[in-house]
Design a protein around this motif. Structure first.
Motif, PDB file in Angstrom:
ATOM      1  N   LYS A  46       0.979  -1.264   0.134  1.00  0.00           N
ATOM      2  CA  LYS A  46       0.152  -0.129  -0.037  1.00  0.00           C
ATOM      3  C   LYS A  46       0.771   1.250  -0.110  1.00  0.00           C
ATOM      4  N   LEU A  47       1.925   1.222   0.710  1.00  0.00           N
ATOM      5  CA  LEU A  47       2.842   2.366   0.827  1.00  0.00           C
ATOM      6  C   LEU A  47       3.898   2.799  -0.386  1.00  0.00           C
ATOM      7  N   PHE A  48       4.349   1.441  -1.007  1.00  0.00           N
ATOM      8  CA  PHE A  48       5.125   1.633  -1.995  1.00  0.00           C
ATOM      9  C   PHE A  48       4.674   2.376  -3.032  1.00  0.00           C
ATOM     10  N   PRO A  49       3.391   2.411  -3.730  1.00  0.00           N
ATOM     11  CA  PRO A  49       3.131   3.279  -4.825  1.00  0.00           C
ATOM     12  C   PRO A  49       3.235   4.812  -4.336  1.00  0.00           C
ATOM     13  N   ALA A  50       2.987   5.145  -2.972  1.00  0.00           N
ATOM     14  CA  ALA A  50       2.999   6.504  -2.487  1.00  0.00           C
ATOM     15  C   ALA A  50       4.393   6.883  -2.336  1.00  0.00           C
ATOM     16  N   CYS A  51       5.158   6.009  -2.062  1.00  0.00           N
ATOM     17  CA  CYS A  51       6.719   6.384  -2.153  1.00  0.00           C
ATOM     18  C   CYS A  51       7.272   6.831  -3.443  1.00  0.00           C
ATOM     19  N   VAL A  52       7.020   5.982  -4.363  1.00  0.00           N
ATOM     20  CA  VAL A  52       7.236   6.153  -5.544  1.00  0.00           C
ATOM     21  C   VAL A  52       6.490   7.392  -6.161  1.00  0.00           C
ATOM     22  N   GLY A  53       5.419   7.561  -6.020  1.00  0.00           N
ATOM     23  CA  GLY A  53       4.700   8.862  -6.414  1.00  0.00           C
ATOM     24  C   GLY A  53       5.271  10.093  -5.977  1.00  0.00           C
ATOM     25  N   ALA A  54       5.828   9.973  -4.577  1.00  0.00           N
ATOM     26  CA  ALA A  54       6.456  11.246  -4.148  1.00  0.00           C
ATOM     27  C   ALA A  54       7.935  11.500  -4.574  1.00  0.00           C
ATOM     28  N   LEU A  55       8.291  10.670  -5.685  1.00  0.00           N
ATOM     29  CA  LEU A  55       9.492  10.987  -6.079  1.00  0.00           C
ATOM     30  C   LEU A  55       9.438  12.329  -6.924  1.00  0.00           C
ATOM     31  N   VAL A 120      12.630  -0.519  -6.435  1.00  0.00           N
ATOM     32  CA  VAL A 120      12.728  -1.853  -6.258  1.00  0.00           C
ATOM     33  C   VAL A 120      11.919  -2.301  -5.016  1.00  0.00           C
ATOM     34  N   PHE A 121      11.089  -3.396  -5.062  1.00  0.00           N
ATOM     35  CA  PHE A 121      10.325  -3.726  -3.798  1.00  0.00           C
ATOM     36  C   PHE A 121      11.166  -5.041  -3.418  1.00  0.00           C
ATOM     37  N   VAL A 122      11.560  -4.903  -2.521  1.00  0.00           N
ATOM     38  CA  VAL A 122      12.150  -6.168  -1.782  1.00  0.00           C
ATOM     39  C   VAL A 122      10.977  -7.104  -1.181  1.00  0.00           C
ATOM     40  N   ALA A 123      11.201  -8.418  -1.786  1.00  0.00           N
ATOM     41  CA  ALA A 123      10.052  -9.369  -1.231  1.00  0.00           C
ATOM     42  C   ALA A 123      10.451 -10.466  -0.343  1.00  0.00           C
ATOM     43  N   SER A 124      11.778 -10.411   0.156  1.00  0.00           N
ATOM     44  CA  SER A 124      12.298 -11.286   0.955  1.00  0.00           C
ATOM     45  C   SER A 124      13.012 -10.926   2.037  1.00  0.00           C
ATOM     46  N   SER A 145      12.052  -1.578   1.294  1.00  0.00           N
ATOM     47  CA  SER A 145      11.923  -2.946   1.861  1.00  0.00           C
ATOM     48  C   SER A 145      10.840  -2.839   3.163  1.00  0.00           C
ATOM     49  N   PRO A 146       9.806  -3.650   3.274  1.00  0.00           N
ATOM     50  CA  PRO A 146       8.924  -3.376   4.159  1.00  0.00           C
ATOM     51  C   PRO A 146       9.146  -3.953   5.405  1.00  0.00           C
ATOM     52  N   ALA A 155      17.936   0.054   3.256  1.00  0.00           N
ATOM     53  CA  ALA A 155      17.019   0.550   2.266  1.00  0.00           C
ATOM     54  C   ALA A 155      16.786   1.885   2.381  1.00  0.00           C
ATOM     55  N   ILE A 156      16.270   2.598   1.354  1.00  0.00           N
ATOM     56  CA  ILE A 156      16.037   3.964   1.628  1.00  0.00           C
ATOM     57  C   ILE A 156      14.644   4.215   2.095  1.00  0.00           C
ATOM     58  N   ALA A 157      13.611   3.260   1.634  1.00  0.00           N
ATOM     59  CA  ALA A 157      12.162   3.523   2.423  1.00  0.00           C
ATOM     60  C   ALA A 157      11.786   2.269   2.744  1.00  0.00           C
ATOM     61  N   GLY A 158      10.739   2.240   3.863  1.00  0.00           N
ATOM     62  CA  GLY A 158      10.037   1.047   4.257  1.00  0.00           C
ATOM     63  C   GLY A 158       9.036   1.514   5.013  1.00  0.00           C
TER      64      GLY A 158
END
Length: 195
Positions: A46-55, A120-124, A145-146, A155-158
């Motif tokens: 849910k947060l990843f698209p907001a992070c990308v959109g905030a670039l 890049v979304f870290v899934a592991s 990375s969540p 990571a830059i964001a999570g």
């Protein structure tokens, strides 16, 4: 969309994430601890698209087909990361641009020389922090990375989970990768001040 509308949209997204934090129960048991990693992935999606959109200057990442390339990085077989890919593929657009989502193993991404991904979304959960930091700087991209400790580690964001769920961002690492977030996003995010 003006700044007030964007801020309202973002805050609405954050509030929409809150119901995802639930407790799981095993059959025959009372409520137990939540499955933190699974929950963090769901919240992260849910947060990843907001992070990308905030670039800022997001159009600099457009592929020749006019899409934003997102890589989902995993370890192991990749079967557990396929739902992450499917979820991100269901995102219609980020700031008017469609997404192109690809699944890539961590080993493949270590030697990656393809088109520059916007994120890049870290899934592991088991990726070393130095790898995350190296990817963001080498590819000049948002590494998200969540998982707990990921932003502190590289990571830059999570995801920051406390009394509420917030994006968690390292402005220092973002600068090193040549990324700039819009100020309104940094106003609502939890910032990590360490290296």
């Amino acid at each position: 969309m003006n700044t007030a509308d964007t801020r309202s949209l973002f805050l609405g997204l954050l509030l929409g994430v809150m119901p995802l934090i639930v407790l799981h129960s095993a059959p025959g048991e009372g409520q137990t601890l939540w499955r933190e990693d699974e929950q963090r992935v769901r919240v992260g999606l849910k947060l990843f698209p907001a992070c990308v959109g905030a670039l800022e200057s997001i159009e600099d990442w457009l592929t020749p087909r006019g899409a934003l390339l997102v890589l989902v990085v995993h370890t192991g077989s990749g079967a557990s990361a396929r739902p992450v890919v499917a979820n991100l593929e269901s995102v219609d657009r980020i700031r008017d641009y469609p997404l192109e989502v690809r699944l890539v193993s961590a080993a493949e991404f270590d030697d990656y020389s393809g088109p520059r991904p916007v994120g890049v979304f870290v899934a592991s959960v088991d990726l070393e922090p130095r790898r995350l930091r190296g990817w963001s700087e080498r590819h000049r991209t948002l590494v998200f990375s969540p998982f707990a400790g990921a932003v502190e580690g590289g990571a830059i964001a999570g995801v920051h989970v406390a009394d509420r769920v917030l994006p968690f961002v390292s402005p220092t690492r973002a600068r090193r990768a040549g990324l700039r977030f819009k100020p309104f996003f940094l106003d609502v995010a939890r910032l990590y001040d360490g290296d």
